[in-house]
Design a protein around this motif. Structure first.
Motif, PDB file in Angstrom:
ATOM      1  N   GLN A   3       0.848  -1.185   0.000  1.00 54.23           N
ATOM      2  CA  GLN A   3       0.000   0.000   0.000  1.00 54.23           C
ATOM      3  C   GLN A   3       0.883   1.233   0.000  1.00 54.23           C
ATOM      4  O   GLN A   3       1.897   1.276   0.708  1.00 54.23           O
ATOM      5  CB  GLN A   3      -0.928  -0.014   1.211  1.00 54.23           C
ATOM      6  CG  GLN A   3      -1.960  -1.136   1.159  1.00 54.23           C
ATOM      7  CD  GLN A   3      -2.908  -1.108   2.333  1.00 54.23           C
ATOM      8  OE1 GLN A   3      -2.525  -0.741   3.440  1.00 54.23           O
ATOM      9  NE2 GLN A   3      -4.148  -1.499   2.107  1.00 54.23           N
ATOM     10  N   LEU A   4       0.483   2.236  -0.779  1.00 54.23           N
ATOM     11  CA  LEU A   4       1.312   3.406  -1.007  1.00 54.23           C
ATOM     12  C   LEU A   4       0.582   4.673  -0.597  1.00 54.23           C
ATOM     13  O   LEU A   4      -0.592   4.854  -0.959  1.00 54.23           O
ATOM     14  CB  LEU A   4       1.703   3.486  -2.484  1.00 54.23           C
ATOM     15  CG  LEU A   4       2.362   2.239  -3.067  1.00 54.23           C
ATOM     16  CD1 LEU A   4       2.531   2.370  -4.578  1.00 54.23           C
ATOM     17  CD2 LEU A   4       3.709   1.994  -2.407  1.00 54.23           C
ATOM     18  N   VAL A   5       1.284   5.562   0.110  1.00 56.27           N
ATOM     19  CA  VAL A   5       0.695   6.831   0.545  1.00 56.27           C
ATOM     20  C   VAL A   5       1.672   7.959   0.225  1.00 56.27           C
ATOM     21  O   VAL A   5       2.783   8.001   0.768  1.00 56.27           O
ATOM     22  CB  VAL A   5       0.378   6.825   2.048  1.00 56.27           C
ATOM     23  CG1 VAL A   5      -0.202   8.171   2.455  1.00 56.27           C
ATOM     24  CG2 VAL A   5      -0.579   5.691   2.393  1.00 56.27           C
ATOM     25  N   GLU A   6       1.245   8.865  -0.655  1.00 52.49           N
ATOM     26  CA  GLU A   6       2.079   9.997  -1.041  1.00 52.49           C
ATOM     27  C   GLU A   6       1.879  11.173  -0.092  1.00 52.49           C
ATOM     28  O   GLU A   6       0.817  11.322   0.517  1.00 52.49           O
ATOM     29  CB  GLU A   6       1.758  10.473  -2.471  1.00 52.49           C
ATOM     30  CG  GLU A   6       1.883   9.418  -3.548  1.00 52.49           C
ATOM     31  CD  GLU A   6       0.564   8.778  -3.888  1.00 52.49           C
ATOM     32  OE1 GLU A   6       0.399   8.307  -5.028  1.00 52.49           O
ATOM     33  OE2 GLU A   6      -0.326   8.748  -3.011  1.00 52.49           O
ATOM     34  N   SER A   7       2.892  12.019  -0.018  1.00 54.12           N
ATOM     35  CA  SER A   7       2.811  13.272   0.722  1.00 54.12           C
ATOM     36  C   SER A   7       3.803  14.252   0.144  1.00 54.12           C
ATOM     37  O   SER A   7       4.684  13.859  -0.644  1.00 54.12           O
ATOM     38  CB  SER A   7       3.093  13.035   2.214  1.00 54.12           C
ATOM     39  OG  SER A   7       4.398  12.541   2.394  1.00 54.12           O
ATOM     40  N   GLY A   8       3.660  15.526   0.522  1.00 51.36           N
ATOM     41  CA  GLY A   8       4.634  16.522   0.122  1.00 51.36           C
ATOM     42  C   GLY A   8       4.188  17.468  -0.973  1.00 51.36           C
ATOM     43  O   GLY A   8       4.930  18.385  -1.340  1.00 51.36           O
ATOM     44  N   GLY A   9       3.001  17.250  -1.511  1.00 63.69           N
ATOM     45  CA  GLY A   9       2.524  18.152  -2.550  1.00 63.69           C
ATOM     46  C   GLY A   9       2.171  19.517  -1.983  1.00 63.69           C
ATOM     47  O   GLY A   9       2.152  19.714  -0.765  1.00 63.69           O
ATOM     48  N   GLY A  10       1.895  20.460  -2.878  1.00 62.36           N
ATOM     49  CA  GLY A  10       1.520  21.790  -2.431  1.00 62.36           C
ATOM     50  C   GLY A  10       1.539  22.794  -3.545  1.00 62.36           C
ATOM     51  O   GLY A  10       1.705  22.437  -4.725  1.00 62.36           O
ATOM     52  N   ARG A  38       2.220  11.269 -13.252  1.00 68.15           N
ATOM     53  CA  ARG A  38       1.447  12.480 -12.992  1.00 68.15           C
ATOM     54  C   ARG A  38       0.321  12.615 -14.006  1.00 68.15           C
ATOM     55  O   ARG A  38       0.402  12.096 -15.121  1.00 68.15           O
ATOM     56  CB  ARG A  38       2.338  13.715 -13.014  1.00 68.15           C
ATOM     57  CG  ARG A  38       2.951  14.034 -14.360  1.00 68.15           C
ATOM     58  CD  ARG A  38       3.937  15.204 -14.227  1.00 68.15           C
ATOM     59  NE  ARG A  38       4.550  15.555 -15.507  1.00 68.15           N
ATOM     60  CZ  ARG A  38       5.515  16.469 -15.646  1.00 68.15           C
ATOM     61  NH1 ARG A  38       5.970  17.119 -14.583  1.00 68.15           N
ATOM     62  NH2 ARG A  38       6.000  16.731 -16.848  1.00 68.15           N
ATOM     63  N   GLN A  39      -0.712  13.320 -13.585  1.00 72.13           N
ATOM     64  CA  GLN A  39      -1.837  13.585 -14.471  1.00 72.13           C
ATOM     65  C   GLN A  39      -2.278  15.029 -14.301  1.00 72.13           C
ATOM     66  O   GLN A  39      -2.699  15.434 -13.219  1.00 72.13           O
ATOM     67  CB  GLN A  39      -3.001  12.638 -14.183  1.00 72.13           C
ATOM     68  CG  GLN A  39      -4.136  12.767 -15.188  1.00 72.13           C
ATOM     69  CD  GLN A  39      -5.137  11.634 -15.089  1.00 72.13           C
ATOM     70  OE1 GLN A  39      -5.227  10.943 -14.077  1.00 72.13           O
ATOM     71  NE2 GLN A  39      -5.889  11.419 -16.156  1.00 72.13           N
ATOM     72  N   TYR A  95       1.349  10.636  -8.676  1.00 71.17           N
ATOM     73  CA  TYR A  95       1.038   9.325  -8.122  1.00 71.17           C
ATOM     74  C   TYR A  95       2.303   8.495  -7.978  1.00 71.17           C
ATOM     75  O   TYR A  95       3.141   8.443  -8.882  1.00 71.17           O
ATOM     76  CB  TYR A  95       0.073   8.568  -9.034  1.00 71.17           C
ATOM     77  CG  TYR A  95      -1.274   9.220  -9.196  1.00 71.17           C
ATOM     78  CD1 TYR A  95      -1.515  10.119 -10.222  1.00 71.17           C
ATOM     79  CD2 TYR A  95      -2.320   8.917  -8.324  1.00 71.17           C
ATOM     80  CE1 TYR A  95      -2.754  10.719 -10.377  1.00 71.17           C
ATOM     81  CE2 TYR A  95      -3.570   9.514  -8.470  1.00 71.17           C
ATOM     82  CZ  TYR A  95      -3.773  10.415  -9.494  1.00 71.17           C
ATOM     83  OH  TYR A  95      -5.001  10.993  -9.642  1.00 71.17           O
ATOM     84  N   CYS A  96       2.405   7.826  -6.874  1.00 64.13           N
ATOM     85  CA  CYS A  96       3.444   6.837  -6.641  1.00 64.13           C
ATOM     86  C   CYS A  96       2.915   5.482  -7.100  1.00 64.13           C
ATOM     87  O   CYS A  96       1.724   5.183  -6.935  1.00 64.13           O
ATOM     88  CB  CYS A  96       3.761   6.819  -5.147  1.00 64.13           C
ATOM     89  SG  CYS A  96       4.919   5.565  -4.620  1.00 64.13           S
ATOM     90  N   THR A 118      -1.030  13.064  -4.890  1.00 64.86           N
ATOM     91  CA  THR A 118      -0.834  14.314  -4.166  1.00 64.86           C
ATOM     92  C   THR A 118      -0.746  15.443  -5.188  1.00 64.86           C
ATOM     93  O   THR A 118      -0.084  15.310  -6.213  1.00 64.86           O
ATOM     94  CB  THR A 118       0.416  14.258  -3.263  1.00 64.86           C
ATOM     95  OG1 THR A 118       0.503  15.456  -2.483  1.00 64.86           O
ATOM     96  CG2 THR A 118       1.699  14.088  -4.070  1.00 64.86           C
ATOM     97  N   GLN A 119      -1.422  16.547  -4.906  1.00 57.29           N
ATOM     98  CA  GLN A 119      -1.502  17.657  -5.855  1.00 57.29           C
ATOM     99  C   GLN A 119      -0.263  18.533  -5.785  1.00 57.29           C
ATOM    100  O   GLN A 119       0.153  18.941  -4.695  1.00 57.29           O
ATOM    101  CB  GLN A 119      -2.734  18.506  -5.572  1.00 57.29           C
ATOM    102  CG  GLN A 119      -2.879  19.741  -6.461  1.00 57.29           C
ATOM    103  CD  GLN A 119      -3.239  19.387  -7.891  1.00 57.29           C
ATOM    104  OE1 GLN A 119      -4.144  18.585  -8.134  1.00 57.29           O
ATOM    105  NE2 GLN A 119      -2.539  19.988  -8.849  1.00 57.29           N
TER     106      GLN A 119
END
Length: 124
Positions: A3-10, A38-39, A95-96, A118-119
């Motif tokens: 399971q993958l969880v992204e963070s750090g966008g902004g 990315r999309q 996306y990861c 993450t955006q």
């Protein structure tokens, strides 16, 4: 399974930097090749970068070469995407992804596992 969880966008200004992180669950993280996609709004999802299970090999899409760096820390079950010299055209949901296949194959074959995204928004 992983399971993958992204963070750090902004939201950042053009020319600045941002680092995305992707935390993976499971003890077999080191067996997976990992990548970032990315999309952008109104566009298809595109491959950004990928890294081999050991971290020694990487590939990038042409538009980010020299600006983005993918890396991984298998001890922390985490993959990173360091993004420098950001441009407005880098704006997208990032996306990861992970696969038991090859890291090079991630550019052409849909990976099995995905994070929620993450955006990243780059203003001019």
């Amino acid at each position: 399974q992983v399971q993958l969880v992204e963070s750090g966008g902004g939201l950042v200004q053009a020319g600045t930097s941002l680092r995305l992180s992707c935390a993976a669950s499971g003890r077999t993280f080191r067996n997976y090749a990992m990548g970032w996609f990315r999309q952008a709004p109104g566009k298809e999802r595109e491959f950004v970068a990928s890294i081999s299970w050991g971290g020694s090999s990487t590939i990038y899409t042409d538009s980010v070469k020299g600006r983005f760096t993918i890396s991984r820390d298998n001890a922390k079950n985490t993959v990173y995407l360091q993004m420098n010299s950001l441009k407005p055209e880098d704006t997208a949901v990032y996306y990861c992804a992970g696969t038991l296949g090859t890291f090079s194959g991630m550019a052409v074959t849909t990976p099995t596992y995905w994070g929620q995204g993450t955006q990243v928004t780059v203003s001019s």
